[in-house]
Design an enzyme around this catalytic site. Structure first.
Site, short mmCIF file in Angstrom:
data_model
loop_
_atom_site.label_atom_id
_atom_site.label_comp_id
_atom_site.label_asym_id
_atom_site.label_seq_id
_atom_site.Cartn_x
_atom_site.Cartn_y
_atom_site.Cartn_z
N HIS A 243 0.88 -1.00 0.10
CA HIS A 243 0.12 -0.05 0.16
C HIS A 243 0.83 1.30 0.04
O HIS A 243 0.90 2.23 -0.96
CB HIS A 243 -0.91 0.16 1.27
CG HIS A 243 -1.57 -1.29 1.62
ND1 HIS A 243 -2.78 -1.46 0.73
CD2 HIS A 243 -1.54 -2.15 2.48
CE1 HIS A 243 -3.44 -2.52 1.32
NE2 HIS A 243 -2.66 -3.04 2.32
C1 BDR Z 1 -2.97 0.70 5.68
O1 BDR Z 1 -3.14 0.26 7.07
C2 BDR Z 1 -1.59 -0.25 7.41
O2 BDR Z 1 -1.61 -1.29 8.23
C3 BDR Z 1 -0.86 0.08 6.43
O3 BDR Z 1 0.62 0.43 6.57
C4 BDR Z 1 -1.59 0.96 5.31
O4 BDR Z 1 -1.18 2.10 5.50
C5 BDR Z 1 -3.56 -0.23 4.49
O5 BDR Z 1 -4.84 -0.38 5.06
#
Ligand code: BDR
Ligand code: CA
Length: 315
Positions: A243
């Protein structure tokens, strides 16, 4: 080259760590500072991890500011998959310094207000819960003058949620803050799960990173192996979605992404839809568009960029 000045607000976190390493290796951006927030894990741990990652990158010159210890109204929630330290099973050298004394929100206010007064603009890269950014906006709305754009990872539209049926983690972790940020009138680019599910750290892509010599690339290969979620039904391929590094990648190479501009609100009143991002794709309201939502990612281009930049750390 037009170097963009950025501040990274984050909660490292495995994919947050990869994002920091990508940004710190990219000449297109100058990282002015890193601010941390309570998110995946408590803020003391996200701050320590940010310092650890800067040290790994050989960038102990980057100031790290510790931020909000909890969300604005709701109880904190912690991510499920980050492992004990928040950085998976990676064995990393301890940081050699502490965070700055100034609070993250005070740093953001001071830096952005002063930039605005000089007629300069800074890009905010955000990939944790938006608590620091919301507090900054409520503290001093004049920060807007010093912000080029907020590029953030968060939200879910047609993809559905990852922490509840309706909500993505960063939105769910502080929906009140997210609602303040998206309604602040500041230009926003949002990378939701719809985009990040296209950037899967498949075993083949991780192996390409592992083939790069050097401590940084090897560490990233290790933590991405830990990140492997093997959830074929949810993601459509092996590996986990990477992500957060899409945020600096968007700033560095916007040509790798496609966007659609729309009106977005964040829901915070409903139990079922708490933290849901709601878009007006078909113009059912008269509301002005407030967010550029990234819907398409050139995943091969992104992983090539990441692999090349990790290689630039050398041995
Ligand atoms: C987001 O949630 C976090 O756990 C990750 O780092 C990312 O920013 C994804 O949903
Ligand atoms: Ca994150």
């Amino acid at each position: 080259m037009n170097v963009q000045r950025i501040i990274i607000d984050c909660d490292p976190g495995i994919d947050d760590a990869v994002s920091l390493l990508l940004a710190l290796a990219s000449p297109e951006v100058e990282v002015l500072g890193v601010t941390t927030v309570c998110g995946n894990i408590p803020v003391d741990a996200t701050t320590r991890n940010a310092l650890t990652i800067c040290h790994l990158a050989g960038r102990d010159d980057i100031p790290v500011y510790s931020g909000a210890v909890r969300p604005i109204l709701r109880e904190p929630i912690m991510a499920e998959f980050s492992g004990g330290s928040g950085l998976g099973n990676a064995v990393l050298e301890a940081p050699v310094r502490k965070a700055e004394v100034l609070h993250a929100v005070d740093y953001l206010v001071k830096t952005l207000v002063e930039a605005g007064e000089r007629g300069e603009k800074i890009t905010l890269c955000a990939h944790g819960p938006l608590t620091n950014l919301a507090l900054m906006i409520r503290h001093s709305p004049a920060v807007a003058k010093g912000i080029e754009r907020i590029v953030l990872m968060g939200g879910a539209f047609r993809a559905g949620g990852n922490r509840t049926r309706t909500a993505e983690f960063n939105m769910l972790a502080d929906p009140h803050a997210a609602a303040i940020v998206v309604s602040a009138g500041i230009p926003i680019t949002m990378l939701p799960l719809d985009a990040t599910y296209q950037a899967m750290a498949t075993p083949e892509r991780v192996e390409k990173i592992r083939a790069v010599p050097g401590k940084v690339a090897q560490t990233v290969a290790d933590i991405l192996t830990f990140w492997d979620r093997k959830d074929l039904k949810r993601y459509g391929s092996l590996g986990g979605p990477l992500h957060d590094p899409l945020v600096p990648a968007y700033v560095i190479r916007p040509d790798l992404f496609t966007i659609e501009s729309t009106f977005v609100e964040v829901e915070w009143r409903s139990e079922l839809c708490f933290g849901q991002t709601v878009a007006d794709w078909y113009g059912r309201t008269d509301a002005a568009h407030n967010v550029d939502v990234v819907l398409g990612v050139n995943a091969e281009g992104f992983f090539d960029l990441l692999t090349e930049r990790l290689a630039s750390y050398g041995n």
